[in-house]
Design an enzyme around this catalytic site. Structure first.
Site, PDB file in Angstrom:
ATOM      1  N   CYS A 176     -46.580 -71.357 -29.325  1.00 15.90           N
ATOM      2  CA  CYS A 176     -46.873 -70.161 -30.593  1.00 15.90           C
ATOM      3  C   CYS A 176     -49.096 -70.051 -30.086  1.00 15.90           C
ATOM      4  O   CYS A 176     -49.775 -69.000 -30.352  1.00 15.90           O
ATOM      5  CB  CYS A 176     -47.482 -71.327 -31.624  1.00 15.90           C
ATOM      6  SG  CYS A 176     -48.006 -72.364 -31.282  1.00 15.90           S
TER       7      CYS A 176
ATOM      8  N   GLU B 241     -46.171 -60.391 -33.687  1.00 15.21           N
ATOM      9  CA  GLU B 241     -46.061 -62.154 -32.960  1.00 15.21           C
ATOM     10  C   GLU B 241     -44.370 -61.370 -32.462  1.00 15.21           C
ATOM     11  O   GLU B 241     -43.632 -61.420 -33.359  1.00 15.21           O
ATOM     12  CB  GLU B 241     -45.803 -62.947 -33.637  1.00 15.21           C
ATOM     13  CG  GLU B 241     -45.957 -64.065 -32.382  1.00 15.21           C
ATOM     14  CD  GLU B 241     -45.227 -65.784 -33.338  1.00 15.21           C
ATOM     15  OE1 GLU B 241     -44.874 -65.436 -34.331  1.00 15.21           O
ATOM     16  OE2 GLU B 241     -45.658 -66.800 -32.361  1.00 15.21           O
TER      17      GLU B 241
ATOM     18  N   LYS C   2     -36.982 -83.065 -40.540  1.00 11.31           N
ATOM     19  CA  LYS C   2     -35.355 -81.602 -40.350  1.00 11.31           C
ATOM     20  C   LYS C   2     -36.338 -80.945 -38.857  1.00 11.31           C
ATOM     21  O   LYS C   2     -37.354 -80.049 -38.356  1.00 11.31           O
ATOM     22  CB  LYS C   2     -35.588 -81.054 -41.233  1.00 11.31           C
ATOM     23  CG  LYS C   2     -34.059 -80.560 -40.931  1.00 11.31           C
ATOM     24  CD  LYS C   2     -34.051 -78.864 -41.544  1.00 11.31           C
ATOM     25  CE  LYS C   2     -34.284 -77.850 -40.544  1.00 11.31           C
ATOM     26  NZ  LYS C   2     -33.787 -77.395 -39.319  1.00 11.31           N
TER      27      LYS C   2
ATOM     28  N   GLU D 284     -48.604 -74.698 -39.854  1.00 11.45           N
ATOM     29  CA  GLU D 284     -49.137 -74.184 -38.077  1.00 11.45           C
ATOM     30  C   GLU D 284     -47.388 -72.992 -38.200  1.00 11.45           C
ATOM     31  O   GLU D 284     -46.693 -73.167 -37.901  1.00 11.45           O
ATOM     32  CB  GLU D 284     -48.787 -75.649 -37.423  1.00 11.45           C
ATOM     33  CG  GLU D 284     -50.130 -76.365 -37.894  1.00 11.45           C
ATOM     34  CD  GLU D 284     -51.336 -75.218 -37.821  1.00 11.45           C
ATOM     35  OE1 GLU D 284     -51.447 -74.105 -36.796  1.00 11.45           O
ATOM     36  OE2 GLU D 284     -53.165 -76.015 -37.565  1.00 11.45           O
TER      37      GLU D 284
HETATM   38  P1  NAP Z   1     -38.716 -71.201 -38.053  1.00  8.74           P
HETATM   39  O1  NAP Z   1     -37.118 -70.266 -37.703  1.00  8.74           O
HETATM   40  O2  NAP Z   1     -39.785 -70.299 -39.330  1.00  8.74           O
HETATM   41  O3  NAP Z   1     -38.009 -72.739 -38.189  1.00  8.74           O
HETATM   42  C1  NAP Z   1     -39.123 -73.371 -37.981  1.00  8.74           C
HETATM   43  C2  NAP Z   1     -38.656 -74.854 -38.986  1.00  8.74           C
HETATM   44  O4  NAP Z   1     -38.209 -74.102 -40.188  1.00  8.74           O
HETATM   45  C3  NAP Z   1     -37.164 -75.274 -38.424  1.00  8.74           C
HETATM   46  O5  NAP Z   1     -37.089 -76.122 -38.582  1.00  8.74           O
HETATM   47  C4  NAP Z   1     -35.907 -74.375 -39.416  1.00  8.74           C
HETATM   48  O6  NAP Z   1     -34.456 -74.457 -39.597  1.00  8.74           O
HETATM   49  C5  NAP Z   1     -36.756 -73.901 -40.660  1.00  8.74           C
HETATM   50  N1  NAP Z   1     -35.797 -73.609 -41.503  1.00  8.74           N
HETATM   51  C6  NAP Z   1     -35.299 -72.029 -41.249  1.00  8.74           C
HETATM   52  N2  NAP Z   1     -35.239 -71.840 -42.968  1.00  8.74           N
HETATM   53  C7  NAP Z   1     -35.973 -71.992 -43.230  1.00  8.74           C
HETATM   54  C8  NAP Z   1     -35.977 -72.145 -45.310  1.00  8.74           C
HETATM   55  N3  NAP Z   1     -35.985 -71.504 -45.721  1.00  8.74           N
HETATM   56  N4  NAP Z   1     -36.886 -73.661 -45.727  1.00  8.74           N
HETATM   57  C9  NAP Z   1     -37.264 -74.441 -45.085  1.00  8.74           C
HETATM   58  N5  NAP Z   1     -37.475 -74.258 -43.467  1.00  8.74           N
HETATM   59  C10 NAP Z   1     -36.493 -73.633 -42.640  1.00  8.74           C
HETATM   60  O7  NAP Z   1     -39.655 -70.993 -36.432  1.00  8.74           O
HETATM   61  P2  NAP Z   1     -38.822 -71.579 -35.179  1.00  8.74           P
HETATM   62  O8  NAP Z   1     -37.943 -69.860 -34.428  1.00  8.74           O
HETATM   63  O9  NAP Z   1     -38.050 -72.380 -35.303  1.00  8.74           O
HETATM   64  O10 NAP Z   1     -40.287 -70.993 -33.937  1.00  8.74           O
HETATM   65  C11 NAP Z   1     -40.924 -70.048 -33.833  1.00  8.74           C
HETATM   66  C12 NAP Z   1     -41.795 -70.139 -34.468  1.00  8.74           C
HETATM   67  O11 NAP Z   1     -42.984 -70.849 -35.199  1.00  8.74           O
HETATM   68  C13 NAP Z   1     -42.713 -68.910 -33.897  1.00  8.74           C
HETATM   69  O12 NAP Z   1     -43.294 -67.901 -34.904  1.00  8.74           O
HETATM   70  C14 NAP Z   1     -44.595 -69.765 -33.389  1.00  8.74           C
HETATM   71  O13 NAP Z   1     -45.423 -69.257 -33.564  1.00  8.74           O
HETATM   72  C15 NAP Z   1     -44.356 -70.665 -34.294  1.00  8.74           C
HETATM   73  N6  NAP Z   1     -45.301 -71.771 -34.204  1.00  8.74           N
HETATM   74  C16 NAP Z   1     -46.023 -72.465 -34.156  1.00  8.74           C
HETATM   75  C17 NAP Z   1     -47.261 -73.179 -33.774  1.00  8.74           C
HETATM   76  C18 NAP Z   1     -48.058 -73.575 -34.404  1.00  8.74           C
HETATM   77  O14 NAP Z   1     -48.468 -74.955 -33.924  1.00  8.74           O
HETATM   78  N7  NAP Z   1     -49.183 -72.915 -35.151  1.00  8.74           N
HETATM   79  C19 NAP Z   1     -45.705 -74.493 -32.574  1.00  8.74           C
HETATM   80  C20 NAP Z   1     -44.868 -74.140 -32.635  1.00  8.74           C
HETATM   81  C21 NAP Z   1     -43.836 -72.604 -32.807  1.00  8.74           C
HETATM   82  P3  NAP Z   1     -33.570 -74.155 -38.125  1.00  8.74           P
HETATM   83  O15 NAP Z   1     -34.175 -74.186 -36.930  1.00  8.74           O
HETATM   84  O16 NAP Z   1     -31.878 -74.676 -38.752  1.00  8.74           O
HETATM   85  O17 NAP Z   1     -33.483 -72.622 -38.959  1.00  8.74           O
END
Ligand code: NAP
Length: 482
Positions: free
Chosen positions: A283, A384, A174, A249
């Site tokens: 990240c 963050e 997904k 992550e």
């Molecule tokens: P996010 O809002 O947590 O979304 C990540 C994924 O989870 C998306 O596919 C999202 O779908 C899905 N999602 C949202 N709500 C969910 C739920 N209730 N249950 C299951 N899945 C759900 O994060 P983002 O805004 O895409 O990315 C930014 C974040 O990612 C930042 O905090 C960044 O630090 C972190 N990040 C971490 C790493 C690492 O390796 N540590 C690498 C890259 C990014 P939708 O898009 O449809 O909402």
């Protein structure tokens, strides 16, 4: 002109009917890259069922043969290299050179794990007993759910898909709704490479609705998630109830420490690169520069001057260094943090506003922003922000810099700028983060080494390199009398 519709991929077939959502260009919101079919809980169920049905045959296929399918997919991706990079810039906003780098990285990841097909070593140990032979072989875990964010829309899906597949698992992917096309292209390449039906499944759509269905789908045995702490923590609770294997992550609040003895020019460049490239939406981005007192004022001045010269714009244009934020929600969230920062630390030394006028009015462009004299208790020093905003903090000395660097709940990446080798080793020992750089930006990691953080940033086994095999496979241990 009618827009292309990108369907979901379930049991080897593209399902291109049903309600859709738009994939818009963050540099020009009038530009829509395509429509994506909004998956449902029933689609998740069907995909998980297809993955379960495909599992026995895929798991039984010799791992080098699985690798050969990845090699074929690599050829397909290579042939489309420039298109894939342009599409990534169009859907996510990063600059074209950054997109090219990411497509290259995805290909390299596929190649690395394709080669693992011929290795996938188990373990061999001598038995205590006579005429008993003992060994352990790697086995897949089963059906794995992969949930990915938008900021590396190809590399992150690639670094989950490739090790999962080479270990013999089947998957349901997904992708993030803000940038689903780059992952779709990886799945398309695997499809064209002849991956058997059901081995890979792709469902786009809102995470809130699909996430529960994915973690709750009975064939799913493991979840690999990259994204925010908020969503990751929720998934962890749900997955724990089912005792699923889970890897998270999540966010970071990464520090770059600048000591008085650093190579000054390269320290400035490394902080600017780490903080602002990819619009700070990494990240591993530098979100705090912790600068030793003796060099603080000079460093801040040089940093501000360099930041003023950054060229912000549409990432598809030559010479642009910083693209837009990914969408309206992201730019608003960053602007909210900038307002908090104003109240806490005063007016930023540079930036602090949304760019407007001309082409800027079509996209989500922010001026790279530097706050100075930030102290450890401030929100902008602790949370963050995930945008082009840097907090500069003053440290009395090396020990104080280490204390400040570690005074956050996160532990993803960190950097130090110094020419003192003893300090380097002390920093390696004392820094609470999973990814450390020295005299480099805090971001910019490679796929052949373990990737992941500590503290609130991560949970479970590391990703990438050999470490990924530990998450995506299990050992079966054999005691054999002959
Ligand atoms: P996010 O809002 O947590 O979304 C990540 C994924 O989870 C998306 O596919 C999202 O779908 C899905 N999602 C949202 N709500 C969910 C739920 N209730 N249950 C299951 N899945 C759900 O994060 P983002 O805004 O895409 O990315 C930014 C974040 O990612 C930042 O905090 C960044 O630090 C972190 N990040 C971490 C790493 C690492 O390796 N540590 C690498 C890259 C990014 P939708 O898009 O449809 O909402």
């Amino acid at each position: 002109m009618s827009l292309p519709v990108f369907g979901n991929y379930i049991d080897g077939a593209w399902i291109a009917s049903g309600p859709t959502f738009e994939n818009r260009n963050p540099a020009n919101v009038d530009d829509i890259a395509g429509l994506f079919v909004r998956g449902s809980a029933a689609d998740v169920e069907a995909a998980a069922g297809a993955a379960a049905a495909a599992l026995p045959t895929w798991a039984a296929m010799p791992a080098p043969a699985r690798g050969n399918i990845l090699y074929k997919a690599i050829d397909i991706l290579e042939n489309r290299f420039e298109t894939l990079a342009a599409e990534m810039t169009r859907e996510e906003g990063k600059t074209l050179p950054e997109s090219r780098g990411e497509v290259r990285r995805s290909i390299n990841i596929f190649r690395y794990y394709a080669a693992e097909g011929a290795r996938l070593a188990g373990m061999l140990a001598p038995s205590e007993r006579e005429r008993v032979h003992t060994f352990a072989v790697r086995k897949p875990i089963g059906v794995v759910a992969l949930i990915t964010p938008w900021n590396f829309p190809s590399a992150i899906p690639a670094w989950k898909l490739a090790p999962a597949l080479i270990c013999g698992n089947t998957v349901v992917l997904k992708p993030a709704s803000a940038a689903p096309l780059s992952a779709w292209r990886l799945v398309e390449a695997l499809h064209e490479a002849g991956i058997p039906k059901g081995v890979v499944n792709y469902i786009a759509g809102p995470g809130g609705a699909l996430g529960g269905a994915l973690v709750g789908a009975s064939p799913v045995r493991a979840v690999s998630f990259t994204g925010s702490c908020e969503v990751g923590n929720r998934l962890h609770e749900e997955a724990s109830r089912r005792r699923l294997r889970i890897q998270l992550e999540m966010g970071g609040k990464n520090a770059t420490i600048v000591l008085e003895d650093a190579d000054f020019k390269s320290a400035v460049e490394n902080v600017v690169n780490g903080a602002f490239f990819s619009t700070g939406q990494k990240c591993t981005a530098t979100s705090r520069a912790i600068v030793e007192d003796g060099v603080y004022d000079r460093f801040l001045e040089a940093l501000v001057e360099r930041t003023k010269r950054l060229r912000v714009g549409d990432g598809s244009q030559a010479g642009v260094e910083i693209g837009p934020c990914v969408d309206d929600a992201r730019i608003q969230a960053v602007l909210d943090y900038i307002e908090i920062g104003r109240k806490e630390a005063g007016e930023p030394r540079v930036g602090g506003f949304r760019l407007s006028g001309g082409a800027y009015d079509k996209g989500y462009f922010l001026a790279p922003t530097v706050f100075a004299d930030v102290t450890e208790s401030m929100t902008i020093a602790q949370e963050e922000i995930f945008g082009p905003v840097l907090a500069v903090m003053r440290a009395r000395d090396f020990d104080d810099a280490m204390r400040l660097a570690n005074c956050v709940p996160f532990g993803l990446s960190a950097s130090i700028q110094t020419t003192n080798v003893s300090r380097v080793f002390e920093y390696i020992n004392r820094m609470e983060a999973g990814l450390l750089t020295v005299n480099l930006p805090s971001a910019g990691v490679e796929y052949q080494l373990p990737f992941g953080g500590t503290k609130d940033s991560s949970f479970g086994p590391k990703e990438q390199g050999q470490a990924a095999l530990e998450f995506y496979s299990d050992f079966k241990t054999v005691y054999l009398r002959y």
